[in-house]
Structure formats: C-alpha cells, structure tokens
Design an enzyme around this catalytic site. Structure first.
Site: not given
Length: 266
Positions: A226, A242
C-alpha cells in the site's frame, strides 16, 4: 585705634600679594584603553577620571585679610568625569554561528522531527538489471534491502523503495494479489488494536489514511502492498508486516499489475 591697626595690617599684607594664576587640572587616574565588553560578560565598572580644580584666587593676598573680606570657600571645585561605557561587541545579539555548527544544528532538528527528514534518493523508482528466476509480472520483495522489484523480462525489472515490518513483524512467503483498491478505507485488525488501543476503529480512505492512495491485498492475509503519507519511512523497518511505498510509486505499480499476480516475499 581699630582703624590704625587695620591700615597697618593692610600695609604689611601688600608685600604678600601673589600674582593670580589659572585653575589646574590633575588626573587621578591615567587614561586607559577603551574597554571591549562581550555579550556573555557582565559590564565592568568603568574607570573614573576625576579633576580637581583649584579656584581662582583673589587679589587680596590670601591669609587673614582674605578671611576677613573674601567670599566663603566654594564647593564647586570637584568635577568628576567618566568614560562612556562601550556597547557590547554584538549588542543584544549572539555572535554569528559558524556555518558548520549551523549545518549540525539543522541536522539535529531534522532528526528530532521525522517529517523533516529528506527522502533517500537510493529508493527512487528506476529500471535496473534483474537476473532472478521469476517470470514477467512477478513482484519480488527484498525485505533486507528494502526494495520491491516488478520483473519486466529481458533481464530487467522496475525497482521501488519500500518500508517493511519492524523487528518481529517481518515475514517471508509466496502470495498472490487478491484485490486492488484505490484510496482504501482502513479497519485496524483486532491484533493491532490490542497493541494500539488509541487507533481509530475505522477510517475512510483519503490523503490522511495510513494505507495511502492505493492498496493491493495479499491473498487472505492481513498484509497489503500500500501507499503511505509518510515518505520519510521508506527504507526503514516501520510497519506491522505490510509493504509500504510512496504514494506516487504505489500508483505506478498499481497500474502495472493485475489481480492474481504472484508476489514473492524474501
């Protein structure tokens, strides 16, 4: 009788009449060099120059005759003078800072405020040589070196700088992109809320959202590739697992890959 005595005294005093002379000045303290006072020093007591002025004597000859007919002694014979205090060398300002000290101070201020840290140009997007075994369209995440590669074929790959998991949150494995979202909303998982109860329970997508401008979900896991509104974190161990990128880089990658693309995390 008194008149005769006075005349006799006047006649006797005529031989004592002194020639008048002018006032004389005597320095009590020799002149000193002007004092330089630095900003971090207290002001020293200024040297004092004192002049003693001998009053003008009358033509009465002094002594008893002047005592009888002269004026009372004057109190104006003392006339003090002082040197004017020199101003501080830099006034009320500090002396100019050495350029090297100024640079060090700026670096310390930048280190104290992470948002002021410049983006490391090593992590700029660029086309590089790639000699791995993965096929075209595969995403390869090099966790130790903080790089993400999108294999292009012909021995080339597009390379991006990334931020990865903090110690204890890194992982390795093979996933596929299961979904793609623009300006994704964010709902912190229970595991994260247990560690950070101060986090919001839900946050709609937008420039302030921690997931940034784009998100690519990795299989059924909680991990994503992301974007980020904190570009200074690229090249560091910062996330909870992440893979984060600059917003401009994640937008570029988002447009190059499809759902189902292979993701290899090392």
């Amino acid at each position: 009788m008194f008149r005769k005595t006075t005349l006799a005294l006047l006649a006797g005093a005529s031989s004592l009449i002194a020639v008048p002379h002018h006032a004389m000045a005597i320095d009590a303290v020799s002149p000193a060099e002007p004092t330089v006072i630095y900003a971090n020093q207290g002001a020293p007591q200024p040297p004092m120059r004192t002049a003693y002025v001998q009053p003008q004597r009358s033509s009465m000859g002094g002594g008893f005759i002047e005592f009888l007919f002269g004026d009372a002694p004057s109190s104006q014979g003392y006339s003090p003078q002082m040197y004017q205090q020199q101003p501080g060398y830099y006034g009320n300002r500090l002396p100019p800072m050495d350029p090297q000290q100024q640079m060090i101070r700026q670096q310390e201020e930048a280190a104290g405020d992470p948002a002021q840290r410049p983006f490391d140009t090593r992590y700029e997007k660029q086309l590089v040589d790639y000699h791995g075994k993965e096929g075209v369209g595969t995403i390869v995440v090099d966790t130790p070196n903080k790089f993400l590669y999108l294999v292009q074929g012909d021995g080339r790959a597009m390379r991006y700088g990334i931020g990865v998991g903090r110690p204890g949150f890194t992982w390795a494995g093979v996933k596929t992109i299961s979904a793609k979202k623009e300006w994704p909303a964010w709902t912190p998982p229970p595991e994260m809320l247990a560690r950070r109860p101060d986090l919001p329970r839900h946050m709609e997508g937008g420039p302030e959202n921690p997931l940034g401008a784009r998100a690519m979900y990795l299989g059924s896991s909680l991990y994503r590739i992301h974007g980020s509104n904190e570009p200074w974190t690229i090249g560091t161990n910062v996330s909870s697992g992440c893979i984060r990128m600059r917003n401009e880089d994640v937008i570029d990658l988002y447009g190059r890959v499809n759902v189902g693309a292979k993701v290899v995390v090392m």
